[in-house]
Design a protein around this motif. Structure first.
Motif, PDB file in Angstrom:
ATOM      1  N   ASN A  97      14.634  -3.922  11.543  1.00  0.00           N
ATOM      2  CA  ASN A  97      15.007  -4.510  10.253  1.00  0.00           C
ATOM      3  C   ASN A  97      13.842  -5.293   9.642  1.00  0.00           C
ATOM      4  N   VAL A  98      13.091  -5.989  10.473  1.00  0.00           N
ATOM      5  CA  VAL A  98      11.911  -6.721   9.981  1.00  0.00           C
ATOM      6  C   VAL A  98      10.897  -5.735   9.419  1.00  0.00           C
TER       7      VAL A  98
ATOM      8  N   PRO B 108       0.842  -1.203   0.000  1.00  0.00           N
ATOM      9  CA  PRO B 108       0.000   0.000   0.000  1.00  0.00           C
ATOM     10  C   PRO B 108       0.875   1.250   0.000  1.00  0.00           C
ATOM     11  N   THR B 109       0.310   2.374  -0.426  1.00  0.00           N
ATOM     12  CA  THR B 109       1.090   3.612  -0.442  1.00  0.00           C
ATOM     13  C   THR B 109       1.314   4.152   0.957  1.00  0.00           C
ATOM     14  N   ARG B 110       0.422   3.864   1.880  1.00  0.00           N
ATOM     15  CA  ARG B 110       0.567   4.298   3.268  1.00  0.00           C
ATOM     16  C   ARG B 110       0.155   3.159   4.193  1.00  0.00           C
ATOM     17  N   ILE B 111       0.890   3.007   5.268  1.00  0.00           N
ATOM     18  CA  ILE B 111       0.525   2.057   6.305  1.00  0.00           C
ATOM     19  C   ILE B 111       0.469   2.846   7.600  1.00  0.00           C
ATOM     20  N   MET B 112      -0.668   2.786   8.253  1.00  0.00           N
ATOM     21  CA  MET B 112      -0.821   3.495   9.518  1.00  0.00           C
ATOM     22  C   MET B 112      -1.161   2.489  10.600  1.00  0.00           C
ATOM     23  N   GLY B 113      -0.643   2.714  11.768  1.00  0.00           N
ATOM     24  CA  GLY B 113      -0.937   1.820  12.866  1.00  0.00           C
ATOM     25  C   GLY B 113      -0.602   2.478  14.182  1.00  0.00           C
TER      26      GLY B 113
ATOM     27  N   GLY C 266       8.846  -2.136   4.241  1.00  0.00           N
ATOM     28  CA  GLY C 266       8.732  -0.733   3.847  1.00  0.00           C
ATOM     29  C   GLY C 266       8.305   0.186   4.971  1.00  0.00           C
ATOM     30  N   LEU C 267       8.338  -0.293   6.187  1.00  0.00           N
ATOM     31  CA  LEU C 267       7.964   0.530   7.340  1.00  0.00           C
ATOM     32  C   LEU C 267       9.249   1.103   7.935  1.00  0.00           C
TER      33      LEU C 267
END
Length: 124
Positions: free
Chosen positions: A111-112, A92-97, A117-118
């Motif tokens: 590293n994981v 996804p273009t953005r990941i929010m959490g 991409g986070l």
């Protein structure tokens, strides 16, 4: 039909396993609406199922159903999984959490996350 042999064998194994465990998770029969529900938090949810165990619960309760035919025709299904995927792999273009432990993660965990991409973190 031979190409679906593995799928049917798997579903039959699930049925054989879950028929023995129909009473493992307490269920609630709504006799007014002919439905079975399970406790979720502090209420009863009639949208939750436990696979074939729920189907066997309907069969166990069939004498207590007002409209057996309609209730059993809704319940007696073979819920076959049609696939699954990891949300982490859909790019996804953005990941929010939200995480209360983000400040405490080590280099390995970073590293994981970076592998998915986070790599940008905001602390509030």
């Amino acid at each position: 039909m031979a190409s679906f042999g593995y799928l049917l064998d798997n579903e039959i194994n699930l049925m054989l396993n879950q028929v023995k465990r129909v009473d493992d998770v307490p269920y609630f029969l709504d006799v007014e609406n002919d439905r079975i529900g399970y406790k979720v938090m502090d209420s009863i949810s009639y949208n939750v199922t436990f696979g074939y165990a729920t189907i066997f619960a309907y069969l166990k309760e069939k004498e207590n159903l007002k409209n057996k035919g309609a209730a059993l025709s809704r319940a007696l299904v073979m819920p076959i999984s049609c696939g699954q995927f990891s949300y982490a792999n859909i790019s996804p273009t953005r990941i929010m959490g939200v995480s209360g432990t983000l400040a405490a993660i080590g280099e390995y965990e970073k590293n994981v996350l970076d592998g998915y991409g986070l790599n940008k973190y905001i602390f509030v």
